[in-house]
Motif scaffolding. Structure first.
Motif: not given
Ligand code: CO
Length: 208
Positions: A40-44, A65-67, A96-102
């Motif tokens: 997955g993404c590192s996003d908290s 970052i960004a899986n 993944g996830h919508y709103g991914c900063g990467g």
């Molecule tokens: Co992300």
């Protein structure tokens, strides 16, 4: 953040676990036998176990970052090889996830230093799917679609590895692409057809 709170929370967590199962930690310390590798993404905001309703011992996890699944990233490749060859997981998920900063950063032209080579892999996904993405007028929709296509390409990157190919032939290991929508909390299965991709790319990437 008050880090004292972390240790207080930990004490509460131990109590909750022991109340449900007095042998919880005794069993946990015996070893792990997870059936799922989660990338997955590192996003908290994208937790791994929690959003799937799973707990300790159930999921082998890698987050970046960004899986991304990059063939020369020793970190992700070590995780994949260990999970497939030693733990013998049955399924691998790229989430993944919508709103991914990467992914968003890769859609912009800013020079982000050390992040440039990492994000370039996402720009490559954009290039591969340029026609489809450029035909999407709404920027938000285009961004969401790139999140999905990035997951799809990282699944393809997994299928390119010898470990995944051999485990697929030998014991039916499967690769899945999911997206987490944090606006609703929903986990969405992109239903990537593993067998279709496998046969399509095998001509080029087949490893004995
Ligand atoms: Co992300």
């Amino acid at each position: 953040m008050d880090l004292e709170l972390v240790f207080k929370n930990n004490e509460n967590w131990i109590s909750e676990k022991l109340a449900k199962n007095p042998n919880f930690f005794k069993e946990l310390s015996k070893g792990q036998n997870p059936e799922l590798l989660f990338i997955g993404c590192s996003d908290s905001r994208v937790t791994s176990e929690e959003l799937m309703g799973m707990g300790p011992g159930e999921v082998f996890v890698h987050r970046n970052i960004a899986n991304m699944v990059i063939s020369i990233d020793l970190n992700v490749m070590s995780v994949v090889n260990y999970a497939v060859n030693q733990l013998k997981v049955k399924d691998i998920v790229v989430c993944g996830h919508y709103g991914c900063g990467g992914v968003k950063a890769a859609m912009q032209s800013a020079d982000l230093g050390i992040l440039n080579p990492w994000l370039r892999n996402i720009r490559d996904v954009y290039r591969i799917h340029q026609n489809e993405l450029n035909s999407i007028q709404d920027e938000e929709n285009r961004y969401n679609r790139l999140v999905e296509l990035n997951v799809q390409e990282q699944c393809v990157n997994l299928i390119k590895t010898a470990a995944v190919q051999k485990a697929n032939r030998g014991r039916g290991l499967k690769v899945h692409g999911w997206v987490f929508d944090m606006r609703t909390g929903k986990l969405i299965d992109l239903k990537i057809d593993f067998d279709k991709y496998l046969s399509k790319i095998m001509e080029i990437y087949h490893l004995e």
